[in-house]
Write a protein that holds these residues in place. Structure first.
Motif, short mmCIF file in Angstrom:
data_model
loop_
_atom_site.label_atom_id
_atom_site.label_comp_id
_atom_site.label_asym_id
_atom_site.label_seq_id
_atom_site.Cartn_x
_atom_site.Cartn_y
_atom_site.Cartn_z
N SER A 1 5.67 -6.65 -1.53
CA SER A 1 5.04 -5.85 -0.48
C SER A 1 3.89 -6.59 0.18
O SER A 1 3.70 -6.51 1.39
CB SER A 1 4.55 -4.52 -1.06
OG SER A 1 5.64 -3.73 -1.48
N LEU A 2 3.11 -7.31 -0.63
CA LEU A 2 2.01 -8.10 -0.09
C LEU A 2 2.54 -9.11 0.91
O LEU A 2 1.97 -9.30 2.00
CB LEU A 2 1.27 -8.81 -1.22
CG LEU A 2 0.17 -9.79 -0.79
CD1 LEU A 2 -0.94 -9.06 -0.04
CD2 LEU A 2 -0.40 -10.53 -2.00
N GLY A 3 3.64 -9.77 0.57
CA GLY A 3 4.22 -10.76 1.47
C GLY A 3 4.71 -10.16 2.76
O GLY A 3 4.47 -10.70 3.86
N VAL B 1 18.05 -1.48 1.56
CA VAL B 1 17.96 -2.72 0.80
C VAL B 1 16.85 -3.56 1.42
O VAL B 1 16.95 -3.98 2.58
CB VAL B 1 19.30 -3.50 0.85
CG1 VAL B 1 19.21 -4.76 0.00
CG2 VAL B 1 20.44 -2.61 0.38
N GLY B 2 15.79 -3.79 0.66
CA GLY B 2 14.62 -4.48 1.19
C GLY B 2 14.90 -5.89 1.67
O GLY B 2 14.12 -6.45 2.44
N PHE C 1 4.08 -1.54 3.59
CA PHE C 1 4.69 -1.38 2.27
C PHE C 1 3.61 -1.08 1.25
O PHE C 1 2.52 -1.66 1.30
CB PHE C 1 5.44 -2.65 1.87
CG PHE C 1 6.71 -2.89 2.64
CD1 PHE C 1 7.93 -2.43 2.17
CD2 PHE C 1 6.67 -3.57 3.85
CE1 PHE C 1 9.10 -2.65 2.88
CE2 PHE C 1 7.84 -3.80 4.57
CZ PHE C 1 9.06 -3.34 4.09
N ASP C 2 3.90 -0.19 0.34
CA ASP C 2 2.95 0.20 -0.70
C ASP C 2 2.89 -0.92 -1.74
O ASP C 2 3.85 -1.13 -2.49
CB ASP C 2 3.38 1.51 -1.34
CG ASP C 2 2.31 2.09 -2.26
OD1 ASP C 2 1.53 1.31 -2.85
OD2 ASP C 2 2.26 3.33 -2.40
N GLU D 1 10.09 -0.27 -3.54
CA GLU D 1 9.09 -0.22 -2.48
C GLU D 1 9.75 -0.18 -1.11
O GLU D 1 9.20 0.37 -0.14
CB GLU D 1 8.13 -1.41 -2.58
CG GLU D 1 8.64 -2.73 -2.03
CD GLU D 1 9.77 -3.33 -2.82
OE1 GLU D 1 10.58 -4.06 -2.22
OE2 GLU D 1 9.86 -3.08 -4.04
N ASP D 2 10.96 -0.76 -1.00
CA ASP D 2 11.70 -0.73 0.25
C ASP D 2 12.18 0.68 0.57
O ASP D 2 12.11 1.13 1.72
CB ASP D 2 12.88 -1.71 0.19
CG ASP D 2 13.63 -1.67 -1.13
OD1 ASP D 2 13.36 -0.78 -1.96
OD2 ASP D 2 14.49 -2.54 -1.35
#
Length: 252
Positions: A68-70, A147-148, A164-165, A172-173
């Motif tokens: 999510s950070l990315g 699908v993330g 994104f959390d 997370e996706d």
């Protein structure tokens, strides 16, 4: 115009394949933003080697790690309104972006998912993909999942829902598209993408499918998982490969 955001972690063997696919797209009005989670291999060097293949290529290496950070970092670096989030092991047909943009002209969607393509895999995998894709379609109308590895969004929607959390490790996706669907219309596009089968090979198709099935059932009844209820680590496929190699080296 599209900003293609690719997250990477130790993907020097695969990032080149995806960038090659992107360089061969019939639709050309896009930029590529590679966000690397401080890889220990030559992922960034391989990505930068495609500088001449794109009109605009950004390779950003983060100090930290996280899916999510990315993606959130990539969205901040992106300059176009339309976003496409990809994993590094994704493979795309040459007309993928062209077909996607055509769909967005027909359907004014802020956020959209894409189906998985298993045509080149064994029969069992293809049947499993078919069931999984059917699930994506069915749930898109009441409890959206996605699908993330391949999700379309926009900067407006991304910012509106807070991205994104980063506290969620698994699904997370799905959380992203669920929250987006509460404000914006979400649908699955009639498109497919492929990805490296290492995920299936290392975890086992049914084991992996069961993990995600249990995770989404849990999400449906109890909400998102923010306390590591089901352990899952970003980049663990590569880590397993390294671990195996190290064990073999130690045994030699």
């Amino acid at each position: 115009m599209i900003s293609v955001v690719i997250i990477t972690l130790n993907e020097e063997k695969r990032i080149g394949r995806l960038l090659e696919d992107l360089s061969n797209q019939t639709y050309r009005d896009f930029e590529v933003v590679v966000v690397d989670s401080n890889s220990e291999d030559k992922t960034c060097e391989v990505a930068r080697g495609f500088g001449k293949a794109f009109q605009n290529l950004i390779v950003h290496r983060m100090d930290g790690r996280g899916t999510s950070l990315g993606r959130n970092t990539g969205a901040e670096l992106a300059t176009h309104e339309r976003l496409l989030f990809l994993d590094a092991d994704v493979r795309l047909a040459p007309d993928f972006l062209a077909k996607a943009m055509h769909q967005f002209k027909k359907k004014p969607l802020e956020v959209a998912g894409v189906y998985m393509n298993g045509d080149e895999l064994a029969l069992g995998y293809r049947l499993g993909y078919g069931l999984f894709n059917a699930g994506l379609l069915a749930t898109s109308f009441f409890f959206p999942t996605a699908v993330g590895a391949c999700i379309f969004s926009t900067k407006h929607a991304h910012q509106r829902i807070g991205g994104f959390d980063e506290k969620i490790v698994l699904c997370e996706d799905c959380d992203y598209v669920r929250r987006a669907s509460q404000t914006f219309k979400f649908r699955m596009l009639p498109l497919t993408f492929s990805f490296d089968p290492r995920r299936l090979e290392q975890e086992g198709f049914f084991s992996m499918g069961l993990t995600y099935f249990k995770a989404n059932v849990r999400r449906f009844f109890f909400g998102e998982m923010r306390n590591n209820e089901m352990d899952y680590k970003f980049g663990h496929y590569e880590d397993q490969t390294k671990s195996t190699a190290e064990q073999q080296g130690g045994a030699a």
